[in-house]
Design a protein around this motif. Structure first.
Motif, mmCIF file in Angstrom:
data_model
loop_
_atom_site.group_PDB
_atom_site.id
_atom_site.type_symbol
_atom_site.label_atom_id
_atom_site.label_comp_id
_atom_site.label_asym_id
_atom_site.label_seq_id
_atom_site.Cartn_x
_atom_site.Cartn_y
_atom_site.Cartn_z
ATOM 1 N N ASP A 50 0.749 -1.116 0.157
ATOM 2 C CA ASP A 50 0.168 0.097 0.021
ATOM 3 C C ASP A 50 0.981 1.377 0.017
ATOM 4 O OD1 ASP A 50 -1.978 1.738 -0.078
ATOM 5 O OD2 ASP A 50 -2.543 1.649 2.273
ATOM 6 N N ALA A 51 1.730 1.446 -1.014
ATOM 7 C CA ALA A 51 2.504 2.521 -1.467
ATOM 8 C C ALA A 51 2.969 2.844 -2.562
ATOM 9 C CB ALA A 51 3.837 2.131 -0.626
ATOM 10 N N VAL A 52 3.318 3.881 -3.239
ATOM 11 C CA VAL A 52 3.896 4.043 -4.550
ATOM 12 C C VAL A 52 5.496 3.592 -4.556
ATOM 13 C CG1 VAL A 52 4.616 5.729 -6.436
ATOM 14 C CG2 VAL A 52 2.353 5.983 -5.027
ATOM 15 N N ALA A 53 5.666 2.286 -4.782
ATOM 16 C CA ALA A 53 7.019 1.591 -4.649
ATOM 17 C C ALA A 53 7.421 1.126 -5.824
ATOM 18 C CB ALA A 53 6.757 0.366 -3.714
ATOM 19 N N VAL A 54 8.720 1.237 -5.819
ATOM 20 C CA VAL A 54 9.457 0.692 -6.899
ATOM 21 C C VAL A 54 10.223 -0.632 -6.438
ATOM 22 C CG1 VAL A 54 9.770 2.487 -8.349
ATOM 23 C CG2 VAL A 54 11.382 2.111 -6.635
ATOM 24 N N GLY A 55 10.993 -1.689 -7.091
ATOM 25 C CA GLY A 55 11.389 -2.935 -6.884
ATOM 26 C C GLY A 55 12.935 -2.907 -6.921
ATOM 27 N N THR A 56 13.524 -3.733 -6.039
ATOM 28 C CA THR A 56 14.986 -3.746 -5.992
ATOM 29 C C THR A 56 15.549 -5.080 -6.082
ATOM 30 O OG1 THR A 56 14.781 -2.080 -4.326
ATOM 31 C CG2 THR A 56 16.957 -3.238 -4.564
ATOM 32 N N LEU A 57 16.555 -5.379 -6.895
ATOM 33 C CA LEU A 57 17.420 -6.420 -7.076
ATOM 34 C C LEU A 57 18.526 -6.039 -6.325
ATOM 35 C CD1 LEU A 57 16.728 -8.067 -10.600
ATOM 36 C CD2 LEU A 57 16.023 -8.842 -8.443
ATOM 37 N N THR A 58 18.878 -6.339 -5.136
ATOM 38 C CA THR A 58 20.067 -6.057 -4.636
ATOM 39 C C THR A 58 21.217 -7.201 -4.744
ATOM 40 O OG1 THR A 58 19.319 -4.569 -2.803
ATOM 41 C CG2 THR A 58 21.493 -5.548 -2.328
ATOM 42 N N LEU A 59 22.407 -7.098 -5.021
ATOM 43 C CA LEU A 59 23.244 -8.156 -5.633
ATOM 44 C C LEU A 59 23.973 -8.876 -4.577
ATOM 45 C CD1 LEU A 59 24.437 -6.936 -9.250
ATOM 46 C CD2 LEU A 59 22.479 -7.855 -8.463
ATOM 47 N N ASP A 60 24.450 -9.906 -4.647
ATOM 48 C CA ASP A 60 25.272 -10.657 -3.635
ATOM 49 C C ASP A 60 26.933 -10.105 -3.377
ATOM 50 O OD1 ASP A 60 27.041 -13.258 -4.821
ATOM 51 O OD2 ASP A 60 25.387 -12.111 -6.204
ATOM 52 N N SER A 61 27.551 -10.415 -2.545
ATOM 53 C CA SER A 61 28.684 -9.952 -2.253
ATOM 54 C C SER A 61 29.774 -10.542 -3.199
ATOM 55 C CB SER A 61 29.323 -10.456 -0.842
ATOM 56 O OG SER A 61 28.338 -9.835 0.195
ATOM 57 N N TYR A 62 29.667 -11.855 -3.709
ATOM 58 C CA TYR A 62 30.540 -12.354 -4.644
ATOM 59 C C TYR A 62 30.469 -11.650 -6.083
ATOM 60 C CZ TYR A 62 31.351 -16.577 -1.716
ATOM 61 O OH TYR A 62 31.570 -17.490 -0.658
ATOM 62 N N VAL A 298 8.194 -4.790 3.504
ATOM 63 C CA VAL A 298 6.842 -4.379 3.111
ATOM 64 C C VAL A 298 6.173 -3.487 4.085
ATOM 65 C CG1 VAL A 298 4.577 -4.965 2.364
ATOM 66 C CG2 VAL A 298 6.533 -6.197 1.557
ATOM 67 N N ARG A 299 6.235 -3.801 5.262
ATOM 68 C CA ARG A 299 5.757 -2.848 6.386
ATOM 69 C C ARG A 299 6.445 -1.447 6.553
ATOM 70 N NH1 ARG A 299 5.433 -6.500 10.134
ATOM 71 N NH2 ARG A 299 7.363 -6.248 11.151
ATOM 72 N N ALA A 300 7.709 -1.604 6.465
ATOM 73 C CA ALA A 300 8.566 -0.312 6.364
ATOM 74 C C ALA A 300 8.309 0.503 5.138
ATOM 75 C CB ALA A 300 10.131 -0.655 6.155
ATOM 76 N N LEU A 301 7.916 -0.072 3.914
ATOM 77 C CA LEU A 301 7.616 0.822 2.745
ATOM 78 C C LEU A 301 6.286 1.625 3.183
ATOM 79 C CD1 LEU A 301 7.941 -1.821 -0.120
ATOM 80 C CD2 LEU A 301 9.287 0.170 0.333
ATOM 81 N N GLU A 302 5.312 0.615 3.832
ATOM 82 C CA GLU A 302 4.039 1.544 4.081
ATOM 83 C C GLU A 302 4.067 2.478 5.329
ATOM 84 O OE1 GLU A 302 1.340 -2.459 2.539
ATOM 85 O OE2 GLU A 302 1.560 -2.040 4.676
ATOM 86 N N VAL A 303 4.903 2.192 6.026
ATOM 87 C CA VAL A 303 5.122 3.180 7.055
ATOM 88 C C VAL A 303 5.758 4.677 6.655
ATOM 89 C CG1 VAL A 303 6.762 3.943 9.230
ATOM 90 C CG2 VAL A 303 5.504 1.518 9.188
ATOM 91 N N GLY A 304 6.750 4.303 5.729
ATOM 92 C CA GLY A 304 7.119 5.485 5.008
ATOM 93 C C GLY A 304 6.189 6.226 4.261
#
Length: 420
Positions: A50-62, A298-304
């Motif tokens: 329940d937000a205007v959100a965009v997605g993220t692919l955060t990459l791994d350390s290797y 998701v909860r953090a997205l909606e809080v923000g």
């Protein structure tokens, strides 16, 4: 519902621009998983928030350090990775991952942390992904031992690859990480300057859609002033570029109580809106303890998103506390070396015209130090050879002791937890 309004954009920058035009704050998680099903679920849950959100692919350390064979071995042996291995995974698996999730209503950004990112950018080009972040300084000095000149060359090559990947209606989008750097205890004038300089670097290498970052620090009014200064300078130095400001929830020692963590995130969202940032990277209530779950993200997205509703703009300007003047002096000192930012940046650090407090990278002089004054604002204790003066704020210590440094590192955590 906050996110019910349909916002679309042909590319990442266009989507954020449309949300900004409608007065909606875009929120984004840092989420990344090596497991395909879990990564898919994370993207789907972000899209459904329940937000205007965009997605993220955060990459791994290797992947960040270019050890793609180690990432392949981990996948083969069923070892859990701390992010998505976009180079090690076959392209068709990533295409399937994004199919039916990423579209004009839900753009996805790749986040990594690499000082030598050419393989990552080649993968983005093959996959048609149009948004990522980092920079030649911000992904070198805090994260690696790579010589700065080498990192600049790697990033210049990467920008040329990325710029060439654009197609009709799709503009590759680069986000500078320069406003975050070590995450804390760096007075905002330097953060604003480095973020802008990386944005100019991107533009000089053919990228005409950028975002400029700034990370929440110790005082909301100072943060608002910094974002306003960044916007002012972006308008002056990037006149032919699509740009917006992205604001990061605090990247230092996080509150340990759920209530304190939530209040800090809510403050980040309000600060972003008041100062005119278009997008916020959120943190979760689990930040001080462990890697957050999809549900906590998701909860953090909606809080923000909820915290941003009904917040009015700031009524004072970018020059109130000196951040704009400091940032402008630093930017001009670098451009006086060479108008080509890629040539100027390594020399600027050699000369000490840019100098990051508490940064141990061998190409950083390490003569500058910051401190927190009695009002909670970040000030300069020493500035080394930078073209700015030490601050005259209250509670200026004669020298910085280890105990004082530890107290400053925990300043935000303790303030918000005490309030809880």
């Amino acid at each position: 519902m906050i996110g019910a309004e349909r916002i679309t954009g042909a590319s990442f920058g266009d989507f954020v621009a449309e949300a900004e035009r409608r007065g909606r704050l875009v929120v984004q998680p840092r989420m990344g998983f090596g497991d395909l099903a879990r990564m898919r679920s994370g993207l789907e849950r972000t899209r459904a928030a329940d937000a205007v959100a965009v997605g993220t692919l955060t990459l791994d350390s290797y992947t960040r350090i270019g050890d793609h064979e180690a990432a392949r071995r981990a996948l083969r042996d069923g070892i859990e990775l701390n992010g998505y291995p976009i180079v090690a995974r076959p392209d068709e698996e990533t295409v399937a991952l994004l199919d039916g999730v990423r579209d004009e209503c839900f753009p996805v950004q790749v986040r990594h942390g690499s000082s030598r990112p050419q393989d990552i950018f080649r993968a983005l080009g093959r996959l048609g992904l149009d948004a990522t972040e980092g920079g030649p300084v911000s992904y070198c000095l805090p994260y690696s031992r790579t010589p700065l000149r080498e990192a600049v060359d790697c990033w210049a090559e990467s920008m040329e690859v990325f710029a060439a990947s654009g197609s009709d209606g799709v503009r590759p989008h680069m986000e500078s990480f320069g406003g975050c750097m070590l995450g804390q205890l760096c007075p905002p004038g330097l953060l604003v300057a480095i973020s802008l300089l990386e944005g100019i670097f991107f533009r000089q290498h053919g990228i005409d859609s950028v975002s400029l970052s700034y990370a929440q620090q110790t005082d909301p009014r100072q943060d608002e002033e910094a974002v306003l200064a960044l916007r002012r300078l972006a308008g002056e130095y990037l006149p032919d570029t699509q740009w917006h400001v992205v604001f990061y929830a605090y990247m230092g020692v996080y509150p340990r109580t759920s209530w304190g963590a939530r209040r800090l995130l809510e403050q980040a969202a309000r600060t972003a809106v008041r100062a005119g940032a278009a997008r916020v990277i959120v943190k979760t209530e689990a930040e001080a303890h462990r890697i957050p779950t999809i549900e906590e993200n998701v909860r953090a997205l909606e809080v923000g998103a909820r915290a941003s509703e009904g917040v009015g703009p700031r009524v004072y300007d970018a020059g109130d506390g000196g951040v704009l003047a400091e940032a402008r002096a630093l930017v001009e000192a670098v451009l006086d070396i060479d108008r080509d930012v890629g040539r100027a940046l390594p020399r600027a650090f050699e000369l000490g015209r840019l100098d990051l407090p508490f940064c141990l990278h061998p190409d950083n002089r390490g003569e500058a130090r910051g401190y927190i004054d009695d009002e909670g604002r970040l000030r300069w204790l020493t500035t080394g050879n930078m073209p700015i003066a030490p601050s005259l704020g209250t509670a200026r210590p004669a020298r910085l002791t280890a105990n004082a440094l530890l107290t400053m590192l925990h300043h935000v955590e303790q303030r918000y937890d005490r309030a809880a």
